[in-house]
Enzyme design. Structure first.
Site, PDB file in Angstrom:
ATOM      1  N   SER A 156      40.674  53.815 -10.308  1.00  0.00           N
ATOM      2  CA  SER A 156      41.409  53.992 -11.337  1.00  0.00           C
ATOM      3  C   SER A 156      42.329  55.203 -11.473  1.00  0.00           C
ATOM      4  O   SER A 156      43.263  54.933 -10.706  1.00  0.00           O
ATOM      5  CB  SER A 156      40.274  54.169 -12.545  1.00  0.00           C
ATOM      6  OG  SER A 156      40.519  54.243 -13.675  1.00  0.00           O
ATOM      7  N   HIS A 349      33.705  48.535 -14.448  1.00  0.00           N
ATOM      8  CA  HIS A 349      34.937  48.980 -14.107  1.00  0.00           C
ATOM      9  C   HIS A 349      34.647  49.844 -12.892  1.00  0.00           C
ATOM     10  O   HIS A 349      35.640  49.987 -11.952  1.00  0.00           O
ATOM     11  CB  HIS A 349      35.549  49.884 -15.134  1.00  0.00           C
ATOM     12  CG  HIS A 349      36.693  50.829 -14.921  1.00  0.00           C
ATOM     13  ND1 HIS A 349      37.774  50.000 -14.444  1.00  0.00           N
ATOM     14  CD2 HIS A 349      36.907  51.723 -14.896  1.00  0.00           C
ATOM     15  CE1 HIS A 349      38.784  50.833 -14.215  1.00  0.00           C
ATOM     16  NE2 HIS A 349      38.182  51.920 -14.326  1.00  0.00           N
TER      17      HIS A 349
END
EC number: 3.1.1.89
Length: 386
Positions: A156, A349
């Protein structure tokens, strides 16, 4: 980040703000564990997954910054691991154990500035440029003018910083780049929802166990083993909290100082300070970094990321959760064979935490395929179809 990172991809996870796999509220307080079962939410030390820890000092114009790194392995290329926003190097703990058992490599997991145990003179500066320079400076401080072969792997926000580091040629011995769980298009689309997501998180926790339990039940981290070591790097004790007696004396001192104020505002101020302190006493743990205050940097992390990634002239790997979607630039680049991509289904995620073995297998296969590392223990590569 299970915080910021997850919020940035609000649009692609089925569970945004209702979090993945829950079907319930953001707090996760009402989620069921199953009858008669009790899981262990106690924290686990970093030493169960990493071999050593080091604080690396970096000189700059404002003085010395100290960056915490966790290390494992003694041979092969260095895998320099960059965590997502709000997380810490400890988010790579379970992955580290998995990858070390598959290929000969060295692990250096770095706490980025303002995260984990890293201490810098200017913690408010979280620009992509500054954090990329930090990565280059840490490599130079650790290895001098002759660094070993290094592969950057980032999740990320950390994936974005890895790309900025690579595109700026800040690691001279860079041999590969891996970006996990981040796509420019969906990240940019989700920026408007990020503040709402962050406001929905608990601000404090009663204990480390409570924080770990929340992270799992809310779906922030779907793997309890990883949560037990990772959450230790995400939260800290509230400032000023030492013991109930110490807290009481602080409140009394505040009240005495306020006595000279006018009566109306005085009582309100006293009550507020007392309430705040009582909250800290009952919930003595809070987040290490206030992600909401970093908003001005979010756009700079992700805008133009796809083209930067594609322009890096080294072998590249993109690992995505099953719900991730490629934007136009990455779709064209993938069709042209400019990078290797693998989709890992049934992950949230935090891909490398939810499925550390699958991520380790993908990275190990990438390393062996490009002859960057040697397999260990008869590890067999499984080449993906995409």
């Amino acid at each position: 980040m299970s915080a910021l990172e997850k919020s940035m991809h609000l649009g692609r996870l089925p569970s945004r703000p209702p979090l993945p796999g829950s079907g319930g509220s953001q707090s996760g307080a009402k989620m069921r564990m199953g009858p008669g079962r009790k899981r262990d939410f106690s924290p686990v030390p970093w030493s169960q997954y990493f071999e050593s820890m080091e604080d690396v000092e970096v000189e700059n114009e404002t003085g010395k910054d100290t960056f915490r790194v966790y290390k494992s392995g003694s041979e092969g290329p260095v895998l320099l691991l960059l965590h997502g926003g709000g997380h810490s190097a400890l988010s790579w703990a379970v992955f580290t154990a998995a990858i070390i058992s598959r290929v000969q490599c060295r692990i250096v997991a770095l706490d980025l500035r303002s995260h984990g145990e890293t201490k810098v003179k200017n913690p408010e500066d979280l620009s992509a440029e500054t954090m990329a320079k930090d990565v280059g400076n840490v490599v130079e401080a650790m290895y001098g003018d002759l660094p070993p072969p290094i592969m950057l792997i980032g999740h990320s926000m950390g994936g974005a910083i890895a790309v900025h580091t690579a595109s700026s040629n800040l690691v001279p011995s860079l041999l590969g780049l891996c970006m996990i769980g981040v796509v420019e298009g969906t990240a940019m689309d989700a920026l408007n929802s990020m503040q709402n997501f962050l406001r929905g998180r608990p601000k404090t926790f009663k204990s480390l166990e409570n924080a770990i339990e929340w992270s799992v039940k809310s779906g922030q981290i779907r793997n309890l083993e990883s949560a037990r070591v990772s959450m230790v790097g995400q939260v800290k004790q509230c400032e000023g909290i030492t013991s109930p007696e110490g807290s009481k004396s602080i409140v009394e001192g505040i009240i005495e100082e306020e006595e000279e104020d006018e009566e109306g505002s005085e009582s309100i101020s006293k009550r507020k300070k007392e309430d705040d302190m009582e909250t800290k006493k009952d919930h003595p743990y809070t987040w290490r970094i206030e992600l909401a205050k970093t908003e001005k940097y979010w756009d700079g992390w992700f805008r133009g990321l796809s083209n930067l990634f594609l322009s890096c002239p080294i072998p590249k790997l993109l690992l995505l959760a099953g719900v991730d979607r490629l934007d136009k630039d990455l779709t064209i680049g993938q069709m042209q064979g400019k990078f290797q991509m693998q989709v890992l289904p049934q992950c949230g995620h935090a891909v490398h935490e939810d499925a550390p073995d699958k991520v380790a297998e993908a990275v190990a296969t990438f390393l062996i395929r490009h002859r960057f590392a040697e397999p260990i223990g008869g590890f067999q590569c499984v080449f993906p179809g995409c």
